[in-house]
Every structure is written in structure tokens, then in C-alpha cells.
Scaffold this active site. Structure first.
Site, mmCIF file in Angstrom:
data_model
loop_
_atom_site.group_PDB
_atom_site.id
_atom_site.type_symbol
_atom_site.label_atom_id
_atom_site.label_comp_id
_atom_site.label_asym_id
_atom_site.label_seq_id
_atom_site.Cartn_x
_atom_site.Cartn_y
_atom_site.Cartn_z
ATOM 1 N N HIS A 62 0.840 -1.197 0.000
ATOM 2 C CA HIS A 62 0.000 0.000 0.000
ATOM 3 C C HIS A 62 0.875 1.248 0.000
ATOM 4 C CE1 HIS A 62 -3.186 -2.764 0.924
ATOM 5 N NE2 HIS A 62 -2.726 -3.019 2.126
ATOM 6 N N GLU A 79 -1.876 -0.391 8.120
ATOM 7 C CA GLU A 79 -2.855 -1.339 8.642
ATOM 8 C C GLU A 79 -2.197 -2.222 9.682
ATOM 9 O OE1 GLU A 79 -4.095 -3.490 5.170
ATOM 10 O OE2 GLU A 79 -2.400 -4.883 5.263
ATOM 11 N N HIS A 137 3.484 -7.404 1.883
ATOM 12 C CA HIS A 137 2.891 -8.276 2.893
ATOM 13 C C HIS A 137 1.880 -9.230 2.271
ATOM 14 C CE1 HIS A 137 0.121 -4.797 2.602
ATOM 15 N NE2 HIS A 137 -0.823 -5.689 2.869
ATOM 16 N N ARG A 157 -1.402 -5.070 -6.013
ATOM 17 C CA ARG A 157 -1.052 -6.492 -5.993
ATOM 18 C C ARG A 157 0.224 -6.714 -6.797
ATOM 19 N NH1 ARG A 157 -6.665 -6.913 -6.119
ATOM 20 N NH2 ARG A 157 -6.695 -6.788 -8.397
#
Length: 268
Positions: A62, A79, A137, A157
Site C-alpha cells: 500500500h 494497517e 505483505h 497487488r
């Protein structure tokens, strides 16, 4: 003020059919995500989800606030994950095992060898991981995870195990940290811990357990998201069940039964 958020149930090919009944009866559907729609929509700074995995999710990254805003998004995405249940052998992928070049990372994403570059950590109930923006991640199979994140629909992605979904190599590699990515907030959360797990920069997150949680509660007005992790949770003497999320403007009305636990989150 107590507002119960709308529950959104998302089927995923990597989801599970054995979702705990506290979340509802899904008739054998393969549920991957349960998340909560804030009445402020995209303007809400925080999003909370439960994730249920039977396969590895995509390897992704991200952007931070600056990169996301340059791409037209309201904010970037930090996150964090709290593991609620883990099958034997379950793993979380957090960063890479070694520094590498972006060129080598691109080649690895294209041929699939990126899987072996990921730092796959054994996962067990109570593990807590904070993923700063830029951390490559992935969530492995056999996990139930509650995720708290900055609220933005922006995921790049890098690899998806051959699933027919778009990859975002240019955008993802531009924001990725191509190396190990430990974070001092990573660690263990015991069921009876009353602890501040995250203290900024984007949100604060408390793990609350039992009646002693009262001493940890903020005493000021705000916009607080309260998520039970067990039965036995109440706000202003109103029950809030596992599988629900409520938004409240005061947190000092929260009360937990002796074996109850919950998360409380609010923006910085």
C-alpha cells in the site's frame, strides 16, 4: 450516541465455510471478509474488517499518504492485524527476508519466486503485526484476523498465485520498501491484556479485557469504533455482540464482563 455499523459480508475464493456462528449463518458460502460500513463513507478515516482465510492472499503493498494523494486517493494505508485464530502451520508474510533491487523484485513477481523472498512468520492466536505503508505483505491460509486500517480502497497487488486479477507492478514497486520491515509494535497480545497497541500516526488502537479495561478508556469526546472480540461487551448498558462494530462519541460507557475482550480505535 451509539451507531451500529452496517455489516458487509464478502465472499472470496480464498474464504472459509466454517465461520463462527457468532458472525451469522452463511449457509456454507465461502466468506473471506466481514467489514463495517461507516456512515461517513469514504470520509471515515478508519476501516475495520474480520478476515477468514483458507488459502494465501495476494502479495501486496500500500502507498503512504503522499503517494496515495498523488495518485488521487484521499489517504494512504497503514494497517495492522490481530490474529484471533490460527491453524497449525499458519503464516503471515511481512516484508522481505533480505534487501533486494526493484528490478529483481519485478522479475520475481513475474515468475512467482517472490513467494520465497517474503518473510513468512509463523502465526498463532494473539500475534499482532503493524504494516506501515510500503511494507510488502501477505496473509496466509488458516487464519482468522481482525484488521484495522486507514480507510482507502487502494491495494497494489504484486503477485496473486495465478488468480485472474490485475497486478499493479509499476505502482506497487514504486512505493514498496524492498527489504525487511520489522516494526516495534509487533508482538503478542494476551487475552487479558489491557494495552495501547497503536499510538499513531494515523489512529490509536486499544486492546481491552475484562472490568479492568475501564481504567484505560479515553474520557474525552471523539469518534470511537468499538469492536467486540467475544461476548460480554456493553456500551452504556446496551449489549454489543461479537460480529458487530459500533461508533460512539464517548468511550467511558464501555463495560466488559470478566472474560470479555474488545478493540477500541479512534483517529489521531
Amino acid at each position: 450516541m451509539l451507531a451500529r455499523l452496517q455489516t458487509l459480508v464478502v465472499e472470496k475464493p480464498w474464504g472459509r465455510t466454517d465461520i463462527p456462528r457468532d458472525f451469522g449463518d452463511f449457509g456454507g458460502r465461502r466468506i473471506g471478509e466481514i467489514w463495517f460500513a461507516h456512515p461517513d463513507g469514504d470520509d471515515a478515516p478508519i476501516l475495520i474488517k474480520f478476515l477468514f482465510t483458507s488459502e494465501r492472499l495476494s502479495i501486496q503493498v500500500h502507498p503512504d499518504d503522499a503517494a496515495a494523494q498523488a495518485a488521487g486517493f484521499a489517504r494512504g494505508k497503514d494497517e495492522c492485524w490481530l490474529v484471533l485464530d490460527a491453524d497449525p502451520g499458519a503464516e503471515l508474510g511481512v516484508g522481505l527476508v533480505a534487501e533486494t533491487s526493484r528490478e529483481a523484485l519485478r522479475d520475481a513477481a513475474l515468475d512467482g519466486s517472490i513467494v520465497d523472498m517474503i518473510d513468512w512468520r509463523p502465526a498463532r492466536e494473539g500475534d499482532f503485526v503493524y504494516n506501515r505503508a510500503g511494507t510488502i505483505h501477505a496473509i496466509g491460509a488458516g487464519l482468522t484476523v481482525v484488521e484495522v486500517q486507514q480507510n482507502v480502497d487502494c491495494t497494489y497487488r504484486l503477485y496473486d498465485y495465478g488468480r485472474p486479477r490485475e497486478l499493479h507492478l509499476d505502482a506497487g514497486l514504486a512505493v514498496a520498501a524492498p527489504g525487511p520491515r520489522p516494526d516495534p509494535r509487533d508482538g503478542r497480545v494476551e487475552p487479558d491484556d489491557n494495552r495501547l497497541l497503536v499510538d499513531g500516526p494515523h489512529f490509536r488502537l486499544l486492546h481491552l479485557a475484562g472490568p479492568d479495561a475501564a481504567a484505560m478508556l479515553p474520557r474525552t469526546d471523539g469518534t470511537y469504533s468499538f469492536v467486540p472480540l467475544s461476548p460480554g461487551c456493553r456500551v452504556d448498558d446496551e449489549a454489543v455482540a461479537l460480529g458487530e462494530c459500533v461508533v460512539i462519541d464517548r468511550a467511558d460507557g464501555i463495560a466488559l464482563a470478566p472474560d470479555a475482550r474488545a478493540l477500541l480505535c479512534w483517529p489521531c
